[in-house]
Motif scaffolding. Structure first.
Motif, PDB file in Angstrom:
ATOM      1  N   ASP A   1       0.674  -1.251   0.079  1.00  0.00           N
ATOM      2  CA  ASP A   1       0.034   0.008   0.041  1.00  0.00           C
ATOM      3  C   ASP A   1       1.024   1.054  -0.008  1.00  0.00           C
ATOM      4  OD1 ASP A   1      -2.410  -1.419  -0.055  1.00  0.00           O
ATOM      5  OD2 ASP A   1      -2.679  -1.350   2.049  1.00  0.00           O
TER       6      ASP A   1
ATOM      7  N   GLU B   1      -6.616  -4.549  -5.221  1.00  0.00           N
ATOM      8  CA  GLU B   1      -5.099  -4.468  -4.852  1.00  0.00           C
ATOM      9  C   GLU B   1      -4.056  -3.457  -5.255  1.00  0.00           C
ATOM     10  OE1 GLU B   1      -1.266  -7.273  -6.328  1.00  0.00           O
ATOM     11  OE2 GLU B   1      -3.157  -8.551  -5.228  1.00  0.00           O
TER      12      GLU B   1
ATOM     13  N   ARG C   1     -10.406   2.512  -1.960  1.00  0.00           N
ATOM     14  CA  ARG C   1     -11.021   1.222  -2.176  1.00  0.00           C
ATOM     15  C   ARG C   1     -12.577   1.052  -2.111  1.00  0.00           C
ATOM     16  NH1 ARG C   1      -5.873  -1.983   0.529  1.00  0.00           N
ATOM     17  NH2 ARG C   1      -4.467  -1.474  -1.135  1.00  0.00           N
TER      18      ARG C   1
ATOM     19  N   SER D   1      -1.424 -10.215 -10.277  1.00  0.00           N
ATOM     20  CA  SER D   1      -1.240  -9.570  -9.143  1.00  0.00           C
ATOM     21  C   SER D   1       0.284  -9.551  -8.739  1.00  0.00           C
ATOM     22  CB  SER D   1      -1.748 -10.722  -8.156  1.00  0.00           C
ATOM     23  OG  SER D   1      -1.661 -10.431  -6.882  1.00  0.00           O
TER      24      SER D   1
ATOM     25  N   ARG E   1       1.125  -8.416  -5.691  1.00  0.00           N
ATOM     26  CA  ARG E   1       1.257  -9.268  -4.322  1.00  0.00           C
ATOM     27  C   ARG E   1       1.795 -10.703  -4.640  1.00  0.00           C
ATOM     28  NH1 ARG E   1      -1.178  -6.129  -0.216  1.00  0.00           N
ATOM     29  NH2 ARG E   1      -2.306  -4.230  -1.006  1.00  0.00           N
TER      30      ARG E   1
END
Length: 598
Positions: free
Chosen positions: A24, A244, A251, A304, A306
């Protein structure tokens, strides 16, 4: 805390970069809601249509007109209207039939056992109630005035004692969802989100096309079970990727507005696609077409970041971040990436330490176990109420296309209300209010005469459960501890599929009493409303990382705390005293961590 110094500071200034300790944090430098995020926002459109079409298409594929009656072969070749055939051959409804959904003035399951040729030749045009009766043995005729096509349920006569077959086929769809959840979840974790997205939609596409060639109950169930395996993941995989890549403060807006706008449009449009096509086989194929977008997903959907980091591929993650920064017209300094790389290594080490945790750990500590069980029941009942209101539309109004479309459009105001109020009122009290109003409007719908007002009340009840369902999507993810968060959320959603399986059967309560479906939905709504108040509030709270933190989460919160009302106490007086916070300097802003941070 790791801080990178800005090499581009102006003379005489000492400027520091924001700390880069998580994914983040890096979004602050590549753009939290820039051009790339808007591109992803629009990319959700076809996949949301897929989600809505898969969810609701079977409703229209199995629609049966309320007016149907036994076929009398001897009368079919005579020049008689439907009304004349019914007057001669169909008895009045039995007491049991009068209690059924959308009861008619004639029996839908019985006919007179007489020689119709002789009776007609004698000039008799109206039946005698004393004639012997038998169940339909030559099929059924249907009035296609309100529903202008023969669904598979009408073609195969899933009526009278076979009415349950439509719901059984819908249950097969959600059994497939449970199976697909495990299969595509495994693919997503081991091979990447994009392979899972493509394979999931590919299965759904081919199985939806195969549905059009079904000609029996068992072949239809098999096709729908396979279609169901792609449900949820066909959309959720991309939805999670999009959320994400959006900054924490955006969000709630992105999540609710994307789902609200697109889902409302898709679900509101579907009834009219079915009405215009007027062919269940073509409808099955047409609703599969949005899935074709998934075949080009590897070239337009980002993997992604992540997941790259989690699987030890930081170089690919950095390439993705550089691409984001370039599109968003941001300059990503090398030292920022170096700092982020160190954070990734630390996160990987922590992840290795946490890998021994399983979903069963959620039930080892007493308070955390209670929270988990309440979350499971909470989501299970919300899904049950949502599906119950969807299927109950068949009972409320003959114009099911208009009523279904209007009810589906409640997703948009639900999304707007959540975007405006959720981060002010908090999850607890807004969830309580929405489900309480759902229950109230359900009972008002019962107390009013049948007609447009009843439908309006049911639609408002649907608005309430829509709001609660959207809150439920993120509630569990915010409340469960990080070390088992993904597994815990997956468990809750998989158990929720069982509510999908039994949801269609709620309408059969009308066999006992026409008001019972709404009575059941109203009572369950009240149970969910008060159940919500037993959960901790997550807004502006630091989210739990370890199992111990999850067990203590919300322990000191005051029951009457409403985030948008400053006068309400955040923590109980006894808890403040225990923590050494009971002094004149205490205020209600002890914790200010962003609640959307997962």
């Amino acid at each position: 805390m790791t801080v990178a110094t800005d090499s581009g500071k102006t003379e005489g200034q000492s400027t520091y970069y924001k700390a880069v300790e998580s994914f983040d944090d890096i979004l602050h430098y590549v753009g939290e809601a820039g051009r790339y995020q808007l591109f992803l926002f629009f990319l959700l459109l076809p996949f949301t249509f897929v989600y809505a079409f898969l969810y609701f298409a079977q409703f229209f594929i199995t629609l049966v007109p309320a007016e149907h009656w036994c076929t009398i072969p001897e009368l079919m070749d005579l020049n008689l209207t439907d009304h004349q055939r019914i007057a001669l051959a169909i008895p009045p409804p039995t007491n049991e039939e009068l209690k059924l959904e959308s009861s008619t003035s004639f029996s839908r399951c019985f006919m007179y056992d007489v020689n119709y040729t002789d009776i007609f030749n004698k000039g008799i045009r109206k039946s005698d109630p004393n004639w012997p009766k038998i169940p339909c043995n030559n099929g059924w005729e249907y009035n296609y005035t309100m529903i202008p096509y023969a669904s598979i349920a009408a073609e195969l006569n899933w009526v009278c004692e076979k009415t349950f077959l439509s719901s059984a086929a819908q249950s097969a769809f959600f059994v497939g969802s449970i199976i697909g959840g495990f299969i595509f979840g495994y693919i997503a974790d081991h091979y990447g989100r994009i392979p899972a997205l493509v394979s999931c939609n590919a299965v759904g596409f081919f199985a939806s096309v195969a549905t059009a060639f079904c000609n029996s109950f068992w072949s239809f169930c098999l096709a729908r079970l396979i279609v169901g395996s792609s449900f949820d993941n066909c959309f959720n995989i991309l939805f999670i990727i999009v959320i994400e890549y959006v900054g924490p403060r955006y969000r709630t807006l992105f999540a609710n507005m994307s789902f609200g706008i697109y889902f409302a449009a898709a679900a509101g449009l579907l009834p009219w696609i079915a009405y215009w096509i007027a062919d269940w086989r073509i409808l099955s194929i047409v609703t599969a077409f949005p899935m074709i977008v998934a075949f080009i997903a590897p070239w337009i959907v980002p993997e992604s970041t992540r997941w790259y980091i989690m699987t030890g591929k930081p170089d690919k993650a950095f390439e993705m971040l550089k691409k984001f920064a370039k599109v968003n017209k941001k300059i990503l300094q090398p030292q920022i990436l170096e700092t982020f790389e160190k954070s990734c290594k630390n996160a990987a080490e922590m992840d290795s330490a946490h890998r021994q945790h399983t979903v069963l750990d959620l039930f080892k500590l007493p308070r955390l176990a209670c929270i988990t069980i309440v979350l499971i029941i909470y989501w299970l009942l919300i899904v049950l109420v949502f599906d119950g209101h969807v299927w109950n539309m068949k009972l409320l109004d003959p114009d099911v296309f208009t009523s279904f479309s209007l009810a589906s459009m409640t997703e948009l105001p639900a999304a707007i209300l959540l975007a405006l109020l959720l981060d002010r009122w908090g999850r607890r009290w807004m969830g309580f209010a929405s489900m309480f109003l759902c229950g109230v409007f359900s009972f008002i719908a019962i107390a009013t005469p049948e007609g447009y007002f009843t439908v309006a009340m049911a639609i408002l009840a649907r608005l309430g459960v829509n709001i609660a369902a959207n809150i439920g999507f993120q509630y569990a993810a915010e409340m469960l501890p990080t070390v088992v968060r993904a597994q815990g959320v997956s468990l809750i959603h998989i158990i929720g599929y069982f509510a999908h399986i039994i949801g269609p059967y709620i309408i059969y309560l009308s066999d006992v009493n026409p008001a019972l479906p709404l009575v059941a939905l109203g009572l369950i709504s009240f149970v969910v409303a008060f159940l919500t108040l037993t959960l901790p509030e997550t807004l502006n709270m630091e989210l739990p990382e370890s199992l111990e933190e999850g067990n203590d989460f919300g322990r000191g919160q005051n029951f009457w705390w409403i985030p948008c009302i400053k006068a309400t106490p955040v923590l109980k007086k006894s808890y403040r005293k225990k923590m050494g916070l009971e002094n004149s300097s205490f205020d209600d802003s002890i914790v200010t961590i962003d609640s959307t941070r997962l």
